[in-house]
Motif scaffolding. Structure first.
Motif, PDB file in Angstrom:
ATOM      1  N   LEU A 129       0.874  -1.161   0.000  1.00 27.85           N
ATOM      2  CA  LEU A 129       0.000   0.000   0.000  1.00 27.85           C
ATOM      3  C   LEU A 129       0.913   1.212   0.000  1.00 27.85           C
ATOM      4  N   LYS A 134       0.789   5.164   0.243  1.00 26.56           N
ATOM      5  CA  LYS A 134      -0.140   6.220   0.649  1.00 26.56           C
ATOM      6  C   LYS A 134      -1.562   5.657   0.718  1.00 26.56           C
ATOM      7  N   HIS A 135      -1.675   4.460   1.264  1.00 24.16           N
ATOM      8  CA  HIS A 135      -2.946   3.760   1.505  1.00 24.16           C
ATOM      9  C   HIS A 135      -3.639   3.251   0.238  1.00 24.16           C
ATOM     10  N   GLU A 136      -2.946   3.290  -0.905  1.00 20.78           N
ATOM     11  CA  GLU A 136      -3.511   2.793  -2.163  1.00 20.78           C
ATOM     12  C   GLU A 136      -2.735   1.555  -2.614  1.00 20.78           C
ATOM     13  N   THR A 189       3.141   0.533   3.381  1.00 15.31           N
ATOM     14  CA  THR A 189       2.810  -0.504   4.349  1.00 15.31           C
ATOM     15  C   THR A 189       2.504  -1.784   3.586  1.00 15.31           C
TER      16      THR A 189
END
Length: 131
Positions: free
Chosen positions: A36, A38-40, A128
Motif C-alpha cells: 500500500l 499512501k494507503h492505495e 505498508t
C-alpha cells in the motif's frame, strides 16, 4: 518480579517491511512486492544493482502502468537499465532517472530501503504491507 526495562520498537522497526534475505537478491535481480503506497494498492520494485539495493514504485512516468505490465521483467536484455515493458522507457537503476528522450528529467518514485542483519527491507513511511 521482572525489573528489566521493556524496549519499545523504534520508528524504523515499526515500518520495516521484509522483502527477502539479502542473499536472495543478487546483483541485477529484482523482486516485485505488493504494497500500500499512501494507503492505495500498488507494487514496489526492489532490486540490487552494482551491489546496492534500490527500491521504486512500480509505475512508469510516461503512463500510469507497471513497468512489468506486459513482460514479467523490469530490466532490459543486458540487465543494465530498468525498462518499461509497454513503451520501452529506460531508467537508470541507481537513480530512477529516465534515460529516454520522451521522459527526460523525470524519475521513478524512489522508496527507502535498507539491508539490516542480512535482510532487505522497505522502510519508507509511505509504504505498508497489504493486510
Amino acid at each position: 518480579m521482572n525489573t528489566t526495562p521493556t524496549q519499545r520498537p523504534s520508528a524504523l522497526d515499526k515500518r520495516k517491511l521484509l522483502v527477502c534475505a539479502s542473499a536472495d537478491l543478487t546483483d541485477r535481480q529484482h523482486r516485485i512486492i505488493p504494497v500500500l503506497f499512501k494507503h492505495e494498492p500498488q507494487s514496489a520494485i526492489v532490486l540490487r544493482h552494482g551491489g546496492q539495493v534500490y527500491a521504486y514504485l512500480n509505475q512508469c512516468v510516461h503512463m500510469v502502468r507497471r513497468l512489468d505490465c506486459i513482460h514479467d521483467t523490469v530490466f532490459d536484455e543486458e540487465h543494465e537499465h530498468l525498462r518499461c515493458s509497454m513503451h520501452g522507457i529506460v531508467y537508470d537503476p541507481a537513480t530512477g532517472e529516465s534515460l529516454s528522450v520522451l521522459c527526460s528529467g523525470e524519475r521513478l518514485e524512489a522508496l527507502r530501503s535498507r539491508e539490516i542483519d542480512g535482510q532487505v527491507y522497505l522502510v519508507d513511511k509511505r509504504v505498508t504491507g497489504l493486510p
